[in-house]
Design a protein around this motif. Structure first.
Motif, PDB file in Angstrom:
ATOM      1  N   GLN A 153      49.872  50.214  41.602  1.00  0.00           N
ATOM      2  CA  GLN A 153      51.301  50.373  41.309  1.00  0.00           C
ATOM      3  C   GLN A 153      51.631  51.845  41.068  1.00  0.00           C
ATOM      4  O   GLN A 153      52.638  52.352  41.544  1.00  0.00           O
ATOM      5  CB  GLN A 153      51.701  49.529  40.097  1.00  0.00           C
ATOM      6  CG  GLN A 153      53.170  49.636  39.796  1.00  0.00           C
ATOM      7  CD  GLN A 153      53.473  49.554  38.320  1.00  0.00           C
ATOM      8  OE1 GLN A 153      52.570  49.603  37.498  1.00  0.00           O
ATOM      9  NE2 GLN A 153      54.742  49.448  37.999  1.00  0.00           N
ATOM     10  N   ARG A 154      50.780  52.531  40.340  1.00  0.00           N
ATOM     11  CA  ARG A 154      51.019  53.957  40.065  1.00  0.00           C
ATOM     12  C   ARG A 154      50.905  54.793  41.331  1.00  0.00           C
ATOM     13  O   ARG A 154      51.582  55.806  41.461  1.00  0.00           O
ATOM     14  CB  ARG A 154      50.066  54.456  39.003  1.00  0.00           C
ATOM     15  CG  ARG A 154      50.301  53.772  37.688  1.00  0.00           C
ATOM     16  CD  ARG A 154      50.078  54.707  36.574  1.00  0.00           C
ATOM     17  NE  ARG A 154      50.346  53.999  35.336  1.00  0.00           N
ATOM     18  CZ  ARG A 154      51.009  54.527  34.360  1.00  0.00           C
ATOM     19  NH1 ARG A 154      51.446  55.746  34.457  1.00  0.00           N
ATOM     20  NH2 ARG A 154      51.225  53.857  33.263  1.00  0.00           N
ATOM     21  N   LEU A 155      50.027  54.399  42.236  1.00  0.00           N
ATOM     22  CA  LEU A 155      49.927  55.119  43.505  1.00  0.00           C
ATOM     23  C   LEU A 155      51.219  55.003  44.301  1.00  0.00           C
ATOM     24  O   LEU A 155      51.650  55.961  44.941  1.00  0.00           O
ATOM     25  CB  LEU A 155      48.759  54.578  44.339  1.00  0.00           C
ATOM     26  CG  LEU A 155      47.376  55.072  43.962  1.00  0.00           C
ATOM     27  CD1 LEU A 155      46.313  54.305  44.735  1.00  0.00           C
ATOM     28  CD2 LEU A 155      47.237  56.558  44.228  1.00  0.00           C
ATOM     29  N   SER A 156      51.828  53.820  44.238  1.00  0.00           N
ATOM     30  CA  SER A 156      53.071  53.639  44.989  1.00  0.00           C
ATOM     31  C   SER A 156      54.236  54.417  44.377  1.00  0.00           C
ATOM     32  O   SER A 156      55.177  54.765  45.073  1.00  0.00           O
ATOM     33  CB  SER A 156      53.421  52.154  45.087  1.00  0.00           C
ATOM     34  OG  SER A 156      53.734  51.641  43.810  1.00  0.00           O
ATOM     35  N   THR A 157      54.167  54.695  43.077  1.00  0.00           N
ATOM     36  CA  THR A 157      55.222  55.490  42.439  1.00  0.00           C
ATOM     37  C   THR A 157      54.873  56.974  42.391  1.00  0.00           C
ATOM     38  O   THR A 157      55.618  57.773  41.845  1.00  0.00           O
ATOM     39  CB  THR A 157      55.494  54.990  41.006  1.00  0.00           C
ATOM     40  OG1 THR A 157      54.313  55.137  40.234  1.00  0.00           O
ATOM     41  CG2 THR A 157      55.962  53.554  41.003  1.00  0.00           C
ATOM     42  N   ARG A 158      53.722  57.325  42.916  1.00  0.00           N
ATOM     43  CA  ARG A 158      53.246  58.713  42.968  1.00  0.00           C
ATOM     44  C   ARG A 158      53.185  59.360  41.584  1.00  0.00           C
ATOM     45  O   ARG A 158      53.608  60.488  41.372  1.00  0.00           O
ATOM     46  CB  ARG A 158      54.080  59.535  43.921  1.00  0.00           C
ATOM     47  CG  ARG A 158      54.015  58.990  45.314  1.00  0.00           C
ATOM     48  CD  ARG A 158      54.816  59.810  46.263  1.00  0.00           C
ATOM     49  NE  ARG A 158      54.934  59.077  47.505  1.00  0.00           N
ATOM     50  CZ  ARG A 158      54.376  59.455  48.632  1.00  0.00           C
ATOM     51  NH1 ARG A 158      53.668  60.536  48.678  1.00  0.00           N
ATOM     52  NH2 ARG A 158      54.533  58.734  49.717  1.00  0.00           N
ATOM     53  N   SER A 159      52.629  58.610  40.652  1.00  0.00           N
ATOM     54  CA  SER A 159      52.469  59.107  39.294  1.00  0.00           C
ATOM     55  C   SER A 159      51.345  60.138  39.242  1.00  0.00           C
ATOM     56  O   SER A 159      50.458  60.170  40.085  1.00  0.00           O
ATOM     57  CB  SER A 159      52.140  57.924  38.369  1.00  0.00           C
ATOM     58  OG  SER A 159      51.803  58.373  37.097  1.00  0.00           O
ATOM     59  N   ALA A 163      42.981  57.829  39.108  1.00  0.00           N
ATOM     60  CA  ALA A 163      42.590  56.466  39.475  1.00  0.00           C
ATOM     61  C   ALA A 163      41.868  56.448  40.815  1.00  0.00           C
ATOM     62  O   ALA A 163      40.941  55.666  41.016  1.00  0.00           O
ATOM     63  CB  ALA A 163      43.808  55.558  39.511  1.00  0.00           C
ATOM     64  N   VAL A 164      42.277  57.299  41.737  1.00  0.00           N
ATOM     65  CA  VAL A 164      41.624  57.373  43.042  1.00  0.00           C
ATOM     66  C   VAL A 164      40.166  57.786  42.889  1.00  0.00           C
ATOM     67  O   VAL A 164      39.296  57.353  43.628  1.00  0.00           O
ATOM     68  CB  VAL A 164      42.383  58.348  43.973  1.00  0.00           C
ATOM     69  CG1 VAL A 164      41.603  58.670  45.226  1.00  0.00           C
ATOM     70  CG2 VAL A 164      43.742  57.787  44.311  1.00  0.00           C
ATOM     71  N   ILE A 165      39.885  58.602  41.901  1.00  0.00           N
ATOM     72  CA  ILE A 165      38.505  59.032  41.637  1.00  0.00           C
ATOM     73  C   ILE A 165      37.747  57.975  40.839  1.00  0.00           C
ATOM     74  O   ILE A 165      36.596  57.657  41.146  1.00  0.00           O
ATOM     75  CB  ILE A 165      38.505  60.376  40.882  1.00  0.00           C
ATOM     76  CG1 ILE A 165      39.091  61.460  41.771  1.00  0.00           C
ATOM     77  CG2 ILE A 165      37.100  60.753  40.441  1.00  0.00           C
ATOM     78  CD1 ILE A 165      39.378  62.757  41.055  1.00  0.00           C
ATOM     79  N   ALA A 174      42.521  44.341  36.609  1.00  0.00           N
ATOM     80  CA  ALA A 174      43.786  44.761  36.002  1.00  0.00           C
ATOM     81  C   ALA A 174      44.001  46.267  36.179  1.00  0.00           C
ATOM     82  O   ALA A 174      45.106  46.710  36.522  1.00  0.00           O
ATOM     83  CB  ALA A 174      43.802  44.398  34.518  1.00  0.00           C
ATOM     84  N   PHE A 175      42.963  47.048  35.958  1.00  0.00           N
ATOM     85  CA  PHE A 175      43.068  48.502  36.128  1.00  0.00           C
ATOM     86  C   PHE A 175      43.374  48.848  37.579  1.00  0.00           C
ATOM     87  O   PHE A 175      44.160  49.759  37.863  1.00  0.00           O
ATOM     88  CB  PHE A 175      41.771  49.172  35.664  1.00  0.00           C
ATOM     89  CG  PHE A 175      41.785  50.670  35.767  1.00  0.00           C
ATOM     90  CD1 PHE A 175      42.717  51.424  35.072  1.00  0.00           C
ATOM     91  CD2 PHE A 175      40.857  51.327  36.541  1.00  0.00           C
ATOM     92  CE1 PHE A 175      42.737  52.809  35.157  1.00  0.00           C
ATOM     93  CE2 PHE A 175      40.860  52.706  36.640  1.00  0.00           C
ATOM     94  CZ  PHE A 175      41.797  53.451  35.948  1.00  0.00           C
ATOM     95  N   SER A 176      42.776  48.111  38.504  1.00  0.00           N
ATOM     96  CA  SER A 176      43.045  48.344  39.927  1.00  0.00           C
ATOM     97  C   SER A 176      44.500  48.035  40.252  1.00  0.00           C
ATOM     98  O   SER A 176      45.150  48.787  40.988  1.00  0.00           O
ATOM     99  CB  SER A 176      42.134  47.485  40.791  1.00  0.00           C
ATOM    100  OG  SER A 176      40.793  47.848  40.599  1.00  0.00           O
ATOM    101  N   GLY A 177      45.021  46.935  39.712  1.00  0.00           N
ATOM    102  CA  GLY A 177      46.417  46.578  39.948  1.00  0.00           C
ATOM    103  C   GLY A 177      47.379  47.617  39.411  1.00  0.00           C
ATOM    104  O   GLY A 177      48.332  48.014  40.093  1.00  0.00           O
ATOM    105  N   VAL A 178      47.125  48.087  38.216  1.00  0.00           N
ATOM    106  CA  VAL A 178      47.985  49.124  37.618  1.00  0.00           C
ATOM    107  C   VAL A 178      47.874  50.417  38.418  1.00  0.00           C
ATOM    108  O   VAL A 178      48.871  51.104  38.651  1.00  0.00           O
ATOM    109  CB  VAL A 178      47.602  49.343  36.133  1.00  0.00           C
ATOM    110  CG1 VAL A 178      48.251  50.589  35.576  1.00  0.00           C
ATOM    111  CG2 VAL A 178      47.950  48.125  35.311  1.00  0.00           C
ATOM    112  N   SER A 179      46.680  50.732  38.860  1.00  0.00           N
ATOM    113  CA  SER A 179      46.490  51.968  39.631  1.00  0.00           C
ATOM    114  C   SER A 179      47.204  51.908  40.973  1.00  0.00           C
ATOM    115  O   SER A 179      47.779  52.901  41.420  1.00  0.00           O
ATOM    116  CB  SER A 179      45.000  52.218  39.849  1.00  0.00           C
ATOM    117  OG  SER A 179      44.359  52.397  38.608  1.00  0.00           O
TER     118      SER A 179
END
Length: 106
Positions: free
Chosen positions: A51-57, A63-65, A44-49
């Motif tokens: 999504q956030r990567l695609s929105t450049r949050s 999350a990348v770390i 779940a955390f990977s999925g949310v991350s």
């Protein structure tokens, strides 16, 4: 990680290890449910991350770390169990069998 280590220790399951019976029961009853829960939370955390990567949050860089570190720890836990039990499975002995222990456990 602590439960994985304790689960594979032969003295943990005997009185020679001086571990409380309640802790042995806790490890025995919750080890696999905790692994499943950890996997689901990491997925779940990977999925949310992602999504956030695609929105450049802003939280995407964290999350990348964190994601590789968390997945690495999860795979270390799995590798610990597999490494300790692979020989037992190949030789036909029960899981978690140890040469110096006189018990049987799944």
């Amino acid at each position: 990680m602590a439960f994985s280590y304790l689960r594979e220790e032969p003295t943990f399951w005997t009185n020679a290890g001086d571990w409380p019976t309640g802790l042995r029961e806790l490890v025995q009853d919750t080890y696999y449910p905790f692994i499943v829960l950890e996997f689901l939370l990491l997925a779940a955390f990977s999925g949310v991350s992602i999504q956030r990567l695609s929105t450049r949050s802003r939280s995407a860089s964290l999350a990348v770390i964190l994601l590789p570190l968390l997945w690495g720890l999860f795979f270390l836990l799995i590798a610990n169990s597999v490494a300790n039990n692979l020989e037992n499975l190949l030789t036909g002995r029960p899981l978690h069998w140890h040469r110096d222990a006189n018990w049987s456990q799944l």
